[in-house]
Scaffold this active site. Sequence first.
Site, PDB file in Angstrom:
ATOM      1  N   TYR A 327       0.819  -1.233   0.000  1.00  0.00           N
ATOM      2  CA  TYR A 327       0.000   0.000   0.000  1.00  0.00           C
ATOM      3  C   TYR A 327       0.843   1.269   0.000  1.00  0.00           C
ATOM      4  O   TYR A 327       0.343   2.330   0.337  1.00  0.00           O
ATOM      5  CB  TYR A 327      -0.903   0.064   1.244  1.00  0.00           C
ATOM      6  CG  TYR A 327      -1.557  -1.228   1.641  1.00  0.00           C
ATOM      7  CD1 TYR A 327      -2.585  -1.780   0.883  1.00  0.00           C
ATOM      8  CD2 TYR A 327      -1.174  -1.884   2.798  1.00  0.00           C
ATOM      9  CE1 TYR A 327      -3.186  -2.957   1.274  1.00  0.00           C
ATOM     10  CE2 TYR A 327      -1.779  -3.064   3.191  1.00  0.00           C
ATOM     11  CZ  TYR A 327      -2.780  -3.600   2.415  1.00  0.00           C
ATOM     12  OH  TYR A 327      -3.379  -4.761   2.808  1.00  0.00           O
ATOM     13  N   CYS A 353      14.576 -10.738  -2.741  1.00  0.00           N
ATOM     14  CA  CYS A 353      15.009 -10.470  -4.112  1.00  0.00           C
ATOM     15  C   CYS A 353      13.905  -9.831  -4.928  1.00  0.00           C
ATOM     16  O   CYS A 353      13.372 -10.444  -5.866  1.00  0.00           O
ATOM     17  CB  CYS A 353      15.468 -11.772  -4.750  1.00  0.00           C
ATOM     18  SG  CYS A 353      16.732 -12.524  -3.751  1.00  0.00           S
TER      19      CYS A 353
END
Length: 425
Positions: A327, A353
């Site tokens: 968000y 990653c």
Amino acid sequence: MHTPHLPGQPHIAYHDGELFVEEANLSALAQQHGTPLFVYSKASMLAALAAYQRGFAGRQVQICYAMKANSSLAIIALFAQAGCGFDVVSLGELTRVLRAGGLASRTIFSGVGKTRPEMQAALQAGIGCFNVESEAELEVLNEVALGLGLQAPVSIRVNPNVDPQTHPYISTGLKGNKFGIAHERVVQTYQRAAALPGLRVMGIDCHIGSQITQESPYLDAMDRMLDLVEAIEVAGVPIRHIDLGGGLGINYNGETPPEADALWCQLLAKLDARGFGQRALMVEPGRSLVGNAGLCVTEVLYLKPGEQKNFCIIDAAMNDLPRPAMYQAFHQIVPLQPRTTAPDTWEVVGPICESGDWIGHDRPLSVAQGDLLAVLSAGAYCMSMASNYNTRNRAAEVLVDGSLAHLIRARESYADQMRLEHLIG
Ligand code: LLP
């Protein structure tokens, strides 16, 4: 050095250059339990609940903690002992409530996709109310209840179409959301519910969104709910309780949401003015009960200064703290032992990653490798949304009560993660 409490975090403060949750020194907890480590203040959770309880004094109200915000058993038990009911959205959540000593009769079951087995189990457990989200669900619930020879207590979630003025992913009460039944269809849906023999109409509910920091969306929603109650009752279906959902915001970055008691003072005045003062009420707060009560302690693994950006790589990641990636949420990041050297500006990132694995952008911090940091306002929607992405073990959790620190969830192990998997051949 003695610094005052951090803004919005009344039970989190520096004493002599060290960050404490209540009377527990966070560096000591990190040493004992490792990092990343979630630490919660019991007093802070109870103080947040007390604001609701004060606001409702003398009224017939059930506070149902929306446990999706933080579903750890010890926290559910804390709220159960403090008199709360619960808002659940799956049989898994109901199972946790029962395991923690909560009462099914004080639990309401929300969610747009309840399955038949979930309905059956909730009915057999004696659930307090189903918050039904569609006409199709009403028909299925009726069938399931009749199949068990029971009547299902129901409330219908209406979509009041008010703008909660919050992030679009966490706004739920506008037209075009998947939640609730459209305003225009509410009266006929209640008439249908009242005619189905497996259902018993109890109430009406709404939930307009989350991290709401203004009073006006609630006041608008209450007005629309009361208009609907009037219309439904004129059509011959009595409504016993009104449930205004959850959604009250917290302080992440200097927001100043209304206190629960102040907000409810205004909402109750509106109820009284419209002649609904005696009506039973329910609320479903999640974030506002736990969000500011928790933080995540994390270690600085590496500093990687660069031409364009300086990266501060910490051992907590988007699997532990998913809100920034999901968000673009802001969480304050503070040192456990502040340094006196001038700060640099850091991109605070996790080891996963993905470029989306960031926890804070452009943060002024004076840090060195091996330092411990606290990511604040992490009591809600962090651990409950945590994942095992990159086969990372989920963090441990500690609940502080004065000078006592209880380990309420041990750090997951790799064996825990692989327990259900099978090699073939
Ligand atoms: N009732 C219902 C029906 C809900 O859907 C929710 C939250 C609540 C109550 C509790 O809302 P609260 O008081 O916590 O705002 N993961 C997002 C928040 C999602 C909220 C989902 N529904 C976040 O981290 O911001």
